[in-house]
Scaffold this motif. Structure first.
Motif, PDB file in Angstrom:
ATOM      1  N   LEU A  86      37.032  35.284  32.142  1.00 53.53           N
ATOM      2  CA  LEU A  86      38.395  35.100  32.725  1.00 53.53           C
ATOM      3  C   LEU A  86      38.308  33.603  33.599  1.00 53.53           C
ATOM      4  CD1 LEU A  86      39.036  38.322  35.027  1.00 53.53           C
ATOM      5  CD2 LEU A  86      40.155  37.489  32.811  1.00 53.53           C
ATOM      6  N   SER A  87      39.297  32.965  33.455  1.00 54.32           N
ATOM      7  CA  SER A  87      39.416  31.445  34.067  1.00 54.32           C
ATOM      8  C   SER A  87      40.117  31.601  35.338  1.00 54.32           C
ATOM      9  CB  SER A  87      40.053  30.576  33.072  1.00 54.32           C
ATOM     10  OG  SER A  87      41.227  30.733  32.908  1.00 54.32           O
ATOM     11  N   GLY A  88      40.449  32.787  35.822  1.00 47.90           N
ATOM     12  CA  GLY A  88      41.501  32.919  36.937  1.00 47.90           C
ATOM     13  C   GLY A  88      40.855  34.010  37.742  1.00 47.90           C
ATOM     14  N   THR A  89      41.728  34.769  38.331  1.00 51.00           N
ATOM     15  CA  THR A  89      41.305  36.008  39.216  1.00 51.00           C
ATOM     16  C   THR A  89      42.064  37.044  38.824  1.00 51.00           C
ATOM     17  OG1 THR A  89      43.296  35.311  40.729  1.00 51.00           O
ATOM     18  CG2 THR A  89      41.170  34.414  41.369  1.00 51.00           C
ATOM     19  N   VAL A  90      41.590  38.382  39.471  1.00 46.85           N
ATOM     20  CA  VAL A  90      42.233  39.452  39.215  1.00 46.85           C
ATOM     21  C   VAL A  90      43.136  40.145  39.997  1.00 46.85           C
ATOM     22  CG1 VAL A  90      41.694  41.796  38.268  1.00 46.85           C
ATOM     23  CG2 VAL A  90      40.551  40.086  37.258  1.00 46.85           C
ATOM     24  N   PHE A  91      44.524  40.462  40.112  1.00 43.69           N
ATOM     25  CA  PHE A  91      44.970  41.054  41.207  1.00 43.69           C
ATOM     26  C   PHE A  91      45.162  42.287  40.895  1.00 43.69           C
ATOM     27  CE2 PHE A  91      46.215  36.537  40.688  1.00 43.69           C
ATOM     28  CZ  PHE A  91      45.952  36.016  42.211  1.00 43.69           C
ATOM     29  N   SER A  92      45.234  43.387  42.002  1.00 44.96           N
ATOM     30  CA  SER A  92      45.649  44.820  41.471  1.00 44.96           C
ATOM     31  C   SER A  92      46.123  45.338  42.712  1.00 44.96           C
ATOM     32  CB  SER A  92      44.010  45.391  41.250  1.00 44.96           C
ATOM     33  OG  SER A  92      43.329  45.204  42.375  1.00 44.96           O
ATOM     34  N   GLY A  93      46.699  46.560  42.235  1.00 41.95           N
ATOM     35  CA  GLY A  93      47.285  47.240  43.532  1.00 41.95           C
ATOM     36  C   GLY A  93      47.834  48.596  42.819  1.00 41.95           C
ATOM     37  N   TYR A  94      48.171  49.514  43.667  1.00 39.04           N
ATOM     38  CA  TYR A  94      48.863  50.995  43.027  1.00 39.04           C
ATOM     39  C   TYR A  94      49.804  51.547  43.951  1.00 39.04           C
ATOM     40  CZ  TYR A  94      46.145  53.873  46.031  1.00 39.04           C
ATOM     41  OH  TYR A  94      45.428  54.487  47.122  1.00 39.04           O
TER      42      TYR A  94
END
Length: 139
Positions: A86-94
């Motif tokens: 990845l060249s960026g970030t991972v955003f997560s939620g539920y």
């Protein structure tokens, strides 16, 4: 932009690994067009990756799974980071609400690549265009 979704019945989810697998299978699919080859191996055996920018993971769980917690998101993020450079970030939620006794995993990401059939088709089309241009004599 790649948007994908995978869904299962609540009864098919027994543990955190099942939820993590739902995100992994969603990542491999694509809801808007054919899947994108995120990695390819060339004729020399060298693996090349498509440049993937920021990734979003969203889980929608039925209330029957309220005891699962949010650990599955961390597991899904870790697996995603291992699989893709990845060249960026991972955003997560539920979200947890009435969801028709289903569990859904959504993935969103930006990638510098085209769908498999289109990428190969554009290259071939461009080569034909160049050949036609070379055959034409201009004044």
């Amino acid at each position: 932009m790649v948007i994908s979704k995978d869904s299962k019945k609540v009864e098919e989810i027994n543990n955190v690994n099942d939820l993590k697998g739902l995100f992994t299978s969603a990542l491999a699919a694509n809801s808007l067009h054919d899947p994108i080859a995120l990695q390819e191996t060339d004729e020399n055996g060298v693996t090349q990756f498509a440049k993937v920018h920021h990734v979003g993971l969203l889980g929608v769980l039925d209330k029957k799974l309220e005891n699962m917690g949010s650990f599955f998101l961390d597991e899904a993020k870790n697996e995603l980071i291992e699989k893709l450079p990845l060249s960026g970030t991972v955003f997560s939620g539920y979200l947890q609400d009435k969801h028709d006794f289903r569990v859904s995993a959504y993935t969103f990401y930006k990638v510098e690549a085209l769908p498999q059939h289109l990428a190969k088709g554009l290259v071939k089309e461009y080569e034909e265009f160049v050949q036609k241009q070379k055959a034409v004599s201009y004044r």
